[in-house]
Design an enzyme around this catalytic site. Structure first.
Site, mmCIF file in Angstrom:
data_model
loop_
_atom_site.group_PDB
_atom_site.id
_atom_site.type_symbol
_atom_site.label_atom_id
_atom_site.label_comp_id
_atom_site.label_asym_id
_atom_site.label_seq_id
_atom_site.Cartn_x
_atom_site.Cartn_y
_atom_site.Cartn_z
ATOM 1 N N ALA A 320 57.149 62.482 -62.737
ATOM 2 C CA ALA A 320 55.950 62.587 -61.899
ATOM 3 C C ALA A 320 54.980 61.443 -62.167
ATOM 4 O O ALA A 320 54.331 60.929 -61.261
ATOM 5 C CB ALA A 320 55.253 63.922 -62.156
ATOM 6 N N ILE A 322 55.679 58.371 -63.334
ATOM 7 C CA ILE A 322 56.176 57.036 -62.994
ATOM 8 C C ILE A 322 56.193 56.871 -61.482
ATOM 9 O O ILE A 322 56.823 57.645 -60.776
ATOM 10 C CB ILE A 322 57.612 56.833 -63.536
ATOM 11 N N GLU A 324 57.994 55.652 -59.063
ATOM 12 C CA GLU A 324 59.307 55.036 -58.847
ATOM 13 C C GLU A 324 59.352 54.141 -57.622
ATOM 14 O O GLU A 324 60.083 53.151 -57.580
ATOM 15 C CB GLU A 324 60.395 56.114 -58.710
ATOM 16 N N ASP A 366 47.421 16.310 -53.277
ATOM 17 C CA ASP A 366 47.789 14.917 -53.116
ATOM 18 C C ASP A 366 47.025 14.379 -51.909
ATOM 19 O O ASP A 366 46.609 15.155 -51.044
ATOM 20 C CB ASP A 366 49.302 14.827 -52.892
ATOM 21 N N ASP A 728 53.824 15.981 -51.290
ATOM 22 C CA ASP A 728 54.967 15.754 -50.409
ATOM 23 C C ASP A 728 56.007 14.817 -51.005
ATOM 24 O O ASP A 728 57.119 14.753 -50.531
ATOM 25 C CB ASP A 728 54.494 15.189 -49.057
ATOM 26 N N ASP A 732 55.356 14.199 -56.842
ATOM 27 C CA ASP A 732 54.585 15.449 -56.909
ATOM 28 C C ASP A 732 55.406 16.614 -57.470
ATOM 29 O O ASP A 732 54.843 17.647 -57.839
ATOM 30 C CB ASP A 732 54.077 15.842 -55.514
ATOM 31 N N ASN A 822 57.715 61.003 -54.657
ATOM 32 C CA ASN A 822 57.365 59.653 -55.109
ATOM 33 C C ASN A 822 58.073 58.556 -54.322
ATOM 34 O O ASN A 822 57.492 57.507 -54.046
ATOM 35 C CB ASN A 822 57.706 59.489 -56.593
ATOM 36 N N THR A 825 58.431 60.495 -49.367
ATOM 37 C CA THR A 825 57.255 60.874 -48.593
ATOM 38 C C THR A 825 56.043 59.998 -48.900
ATOM 39 O O THR A 825 55.221 59.728 -48.023
ATOM 40 C CB THR A 825 56.898 62.362 -48.825
#
Length: 1052
Positions: A320, A322, A324, A366, A728, A732, A822, A825
């Site tokens: 309950a 956690i 999930e 740049d 570019d 870089d 969990n 729903t």
């Protein structure tokens, strides 16, 4: 074997030949090549070993939440097995919970492995830049196509126009008068670089200053030469960039969200562990009893069956607690964010980057190709007017090589006067460039400066009105063509057909000009010249006025021309002077190579004497212009609290002028302490560097090498900034890899930069970054909304189980039901919260800090209150069904079930010792009869209706609670549910799923629930809706406190 690089640039050609023990006309001997290959290795980049698949898979489980789920799945499996073994019934229902948990873990691992195995291609893209073959002198003969990987230091290589440079090499001799190399992707310089053979007397100089060196991966755009190979493989500049990319990849840290979730996972682990032990300890009396003898416990009685039962309740509590579904919902939300950003031309390559963008505090940009177009354009030109003391200045619009992009401001010279005709003719004929269109992007063959001049000619038109109209008709037709390659330059073609080009006097560094001899329609030869303004003025004796008259140049005219040139230069314009000469002496009747005066054209030393006594025409100002949208984007960044730092390889004055034009610095602001070359900045002490970077406002670093960019990004990260780096070029790539967010240009960007980046701008538009940051902030707010929603829901589930254990009543929900809530729903509403519209002031707030809490104390208190109500409601309706005949006028015993006292419900484990206790069968919706062979089964099998009511209340409350999560502070009155219609759809979908498992018999048996009647649904609605009013009240208190805090700050 790693060798210390030899500083070939600082030595003369003769010294270099002696150092490498080689002759220009002989090259290396074959045996010497083999000996050097053993010493230096092959001329290729290292191949980095990728992570093996098993390692990638294991990495996916290195997460606190995942580890908790693994433990929960293992315990659930063992409990299911033991229960099945004891009852000799190992049905599928018992294994649903561990199976679903493991399925989630496997899916998450698969997604993670796919993302990581698909990410690292930057080093492969670097290899594409490497040349495949070269023309090499060996044993006294040229080998025309020697594989480039076989080159060794000391090899003699011939380079020609269009060749890709195969290694770092020292230019030994020029076979043409000039040699130009396009190296912008490596150094960031916007113009092709003129190379020479003389030594550079500096042992430690930056790449841009090494004018006698050519570098691997760059391209020859003009001229031919012989070179001596100085560095190969990983010792080349491109090899060093690969090493830096690899180093930067090792330095990659976790994203702010990942850090927050890991921190949250650690805290959750501690809380879950403590609460589970407390719940198990509270119920110890049911599985461990003892007698007291003289105050000491004796005769211990232990029930393994009851111990495992209550241990299973503790596991249910862990399930309950956690969330999930959280990893899946986060991935979904980030994926939705990438789609939104793609619609705004920001292509996200790595999902976590979407969220990281939202907390970007510094953008390191740049200049060339990012803030500017990387397409040279004529910005203005001037000629003399009706007399020598007056001039005419023409401003030119347009920032690309597209001739239809912009025009000349207030241009009314369609019937061009003689002076303007001379400008157009010189620009068109003294030119070797071409323009082509590829994927609707205009590109250049040859010199970018020459291409800009040709575009100017197209904007000027031609003096013949009929021809001009015909050219425009053709251009209008090409507007509807998807890909016009090459581009038809009608005006330039007209000038080319009008005057035949006979000879070219190449550019050289001494006279700083180039010229062509053309045969005019009148039949006489004319010399057309372009070059450095000061150099041309020294060789000019006359000037041409607007009406075409030629008058001697006096001092006042010379001063006017020089002042205009200085004014244009101060705007970071590269100024080219235009001139011509009619009286060519021996060359007046030159026609071809067999002319007696041709020997003068073969000797560059004669060019200065030919280009003398010139008639000056005008000056053209060219530059790589800033993008039109950049100033506004810079202003948006400033308003959003984001610092912008420009880091470029271009020269200092150009960088400063561009930064002032894009309004990085306020008008009139001194650039002292804000503008440095890379070398100047790195020479400062560490404390001085940090002080400069900490100073608010824009900063610009010019002449920056790749290592300078990396060091600046690393310093900013160490200061706690979230750094986005744009670029570019190849140069870089290391900084893009190191930055929290690497942003590459999609159109002008190299493949290396794109593969090293986290995000690619499809339109190369700097303002797209600002839109992406706004989207990132919105996504983070939405993620906080669904994280708060899921956590508040889980708190309710934990409190529900805790109350069940504390009161001693039967568990009102089983683990598989909690898992369903969990994952299924709760999932759709949580995902739909990712579609929440952005706040109107999202870009008027400062960037959030990395250490900002995901859930602050006030929000945690709010959701503890909400969670407490959720727990009380779910447990309360369970207790109501067992103990009360009606509630708020709703009949609860119409199904015929037996009522018990609360005390009996709390001590249901002692049912077998109760006298005359009996539980009557009852019916559920659909006519099914619930019967018991043993009256005590009423608290296990018979709790199916009460458990269904509890589960339904939990689902309904969480649907209403999702409305609360629409905004952290705003009321549903100001931000009503229909502002996010997807949430309403998700709520209906989740309720539909809940009804599905309730009214389909097979699914109902798996989840241990039964159908409900209309009255029971009404009861659920009554119990569930107060959660909205509770949170509205808490939001009101929060808003009041916030307003009070702001007032105190203002008063202070």
């Amino acid at each position: 074997m790693e060798e210390k690089p030899f500083p070939a640039w600082s030595w003369s050609v003769e010294q270099c030949l002696k150092e490498y023990n080689v002759k220009l006309d002989k090259g290396l001997a074959t045996y010497e090549v083999e000996r050097r290959r053993e010493r230096y290795g092959w001329n290729e980049l290292n191949k980095e070993k990728g992570k093996p698949l098993w390692h990638l898979v294991l990495e996916q489980f290195d997460d606190m939440l995942v580890k908790i789920l693994i433990v929960a799945a293992f315990i659930s499996f063992m409990l299911a097995y033991l229960q099945g073994h004891e009852s000799e019934n190992s049905g599928f229902e018992a294994y649903v919970e561990p199976f679903v948990i493991l399925l989630i873990l496997v899916l998450n691992a698969m997604v993670g492995v796919w993302q990581e195995s698909n990410a690292e291609k930057a080093l492969e893209a670097l290899k594409v830049l490497q040349c495949e073959s070269a023309k090499v002198m060996r044993d006294g003969y040229f080998l025309p196509d020697l594989p480039a990987r076989e080159l060794v230091p000391g090899d003699i290589v011939e380079l020609r126009v269009g060749d890709k440079v195969p290694a770092d090499m020292r230019v030994a001799s020029l076979k043409t008068s000039t040699l130009r190399v396009e190296q912008s992707s490596l150094t960031g310089e916007s113009m092709p670089v003129l190379k020479c053979t003389g030594p550079i007397f500096m042992d430690d100089c930056d790449l841009q200053a090494k004018e006698n060196m050519v570098f691997a991966g760059t391209t020859v755009v003009n001229g031919s030469c012989l070179c001596i190979v100085s560095s190969t493989g990983m010792q080349t500049e491109i090899g060093k960039i690969q090493a830096q990319i690899h180093e930067a990849a090792l330095d990659e840290g976790e994203t702010p969200l990942k850090k927050k979730l890991d921190e949250f996972g650690g805290q959750l682990t501690t809380v879950i562990g403590i609460v589970c032990l407390v719940v198990w300890g509270i119920n110890h009396k049911y599985f461990l009893t003892w007698d007291l003898l003289n105050g000491w416990p004796t005769n211990f009685h232990f029930s393994f069956q009851k111990c495992t039962y209550y241990f299973q309740i503790a596991v249910a509590l862990a399930v309950a607690a956690i969330p999930e579904g959280l990893p899946a919902v986060i991935t979904t939300c980030l994926s939705l964010g990438t789609r939104k950003m793609a619609q705004k031309n920001a292509i996200v390559r790595k999902l976590p980057s979407v969220e990281t963008l939202g907390c970007t505090s510094v953008i390191c940009s740049d200049k060339t190709g990012t803030l500017t177009t990387n397409q040279m354009s004529v910005m203005e030109f001037f000629t003399l007017g009706g007399k020598t003391t007056t001039s005419r200045v023409f401003h030119v619009q347009g920032t690309t090589y597209d001739p239809k992009d912009g025009g000349i401001v207030d241009w009314s010279c369609y019937n061009m006067d003689a002076n303007l005709q001379s400008v157009a003719e010189i620009c068109a004929l003294c030119n070797d460039a071409g323009i082509y269109c590829n994927d609707n992007v205009y590109r250049v063959t040859g010199s970018s400066t020459d291409a800009a001049l040709k575009v100017l000619v197209e904007k000027m038109g031609v003096p013949d009105s009929k021809v001009r109209n015909k050219i425009w008709d053709v251009q209008h037709i090409t507007n509807f063509m998807s890909d016009c390659c090459p581009v038809k330059l009608g005006c330039c073609d007209w000038w080319t057909r009008r005057a035949k080009r006979l000879a070219t006097l190449e550019f050289d560094r001494v006279r700083k000009s180039m010229s062509v001899i053309v045969r005019e329609p009148t039949g006489h030869n004319q010399l057309l010249v372009k070059g450095a303004v000061e150099s041309l003025l020294e060789r000019t004796s006359h000037v041409q006025l607007a009406d075409g008259s030629i008058v001697p140049m006096d001092d006042s005219c010379r001063k006017l021309l020089l002042s205009r040139n200085l004014e244009m230069s101060s705007k970071a314009l590269r100024c080219l002077g235009l001139a011509y000469k009619d009286n060519l002496g021996e060359l007046s009747d030159y026609w071809a190579e067999n002319h007696p005066a041709h020997k003068m054209l073969l000797d560059p030393a004669c060019y200065s004497s030919i280009e003398c006594d010139l008639v000056f025409v005008g000056v053209v100002g060219i530059r790589d212009p800033p993008r039109e949208e950049v100033p506004k984007a810079i202003g948006d960044c400033r308003e959003a609290g984001i610092e912008v730092i420009v880091i470029t390889g271009d020269n200092k004055s150009t960088a400063e002028a561009i930064c002032q034009e894009i309004q990085l610095f306020p008008e009139g602001q001194s650039l002292k302490g804000r503008s440095f070359t890379g070398k100047e900045f790195m020479a400062l002490s560490s404390s001085e560097q940090i002080e400069i970077l900490s100073k608010p406002g824009g900063k610009v670093f010019s002449r920056a090498e790749p290592r300078h960019k990396q060091d600046i990004v690393r310093m900013l990260k160490e200061m706690g900034e979230i750094v986005a780096m744009t670029g570019d070029g190849v140069n870089d790539a290391p900084a893009l890899k190191l930055a929290d967010i690497g942003i590459a240009m999609g159109i002008t960007g190299t493949e290396v930069a794109k593969e090293a980046s986290d995000m690619v701008l499809a339109d190369d538009n700097f303002s797209t970054i600002v839109s992406a940051v706004a989207e990132g902030r919105s996504i983070y707010n939405n993620m906080k909304a669904f994280i708060r929603y899921m956590i508040s829901s889980n708190i309710g589930e934990v409190i529900s189980i805790f109350l069940t254990a504390a009161l001693g009543i039967p568990e009102c929900m089983i683990p598989v039901q909690l898992l369903w809530v969990n994952l299924v729903t709760d999932g759709p509403p949580a995902t739909a919260l990712g579609f929440n519209p952005p706040d109107v002031d999202v870009m008027r707030k400062p960037p959030r800090k990395c250490d900002d809490a995901l859930i602050n104390c006030w929000v945690l208190f709010r959701y503890l209150v909400i969670g407490t109500y959720v727990g009380m409601a779910t447990v309360g309706i369970f207790v109501l069904w067992y103990t009360q005949p009606s509630f708020l006028g709703i009949d609860l015993v119409s199904d015929g079930h037996t009522l018990v006292e609360l005390a009996q419900l709390q001590n249901w484990g002692e049912c077998s010792s109760w006298l005359n206790f009996n539980a009557t069968p009852f019916t559920v919706a659909g006519g099914r009869l619930i019967t018991f062979s043993n009256p005590c089964d009423y608290f296990t099998i018979g709790k199916v209706k009460a458990m269904t009511l509890s589960l339904s209340v939990l689902v309904a409350i969480e649907m209403f609670n999702s409305l609360n999560a629409l905004s952290e502070e705003n009321s549903l009155v100001t931000m009503p549910p229909w502002t996010n219609p997807w949430l309403l759809v998700a709520m209906m979908f989740s309720m539909g799923l809940h009804c599905l498992i309730m009214y389909v018999p097979l699914l109902a048996s798996v989840f241990g629930i039964v159908p409900l009647t209309l009255d029971e649904w009404l009861l659920i609605a009554i119990v569930s809706t107060p959660v909205i009013f509770i949170d509205e009240f808490l939001k009101y208190i929060g808003r009041s406190g916030l307003r009070l805090g702001k007032k105190k700050v203002k008063t202070a």
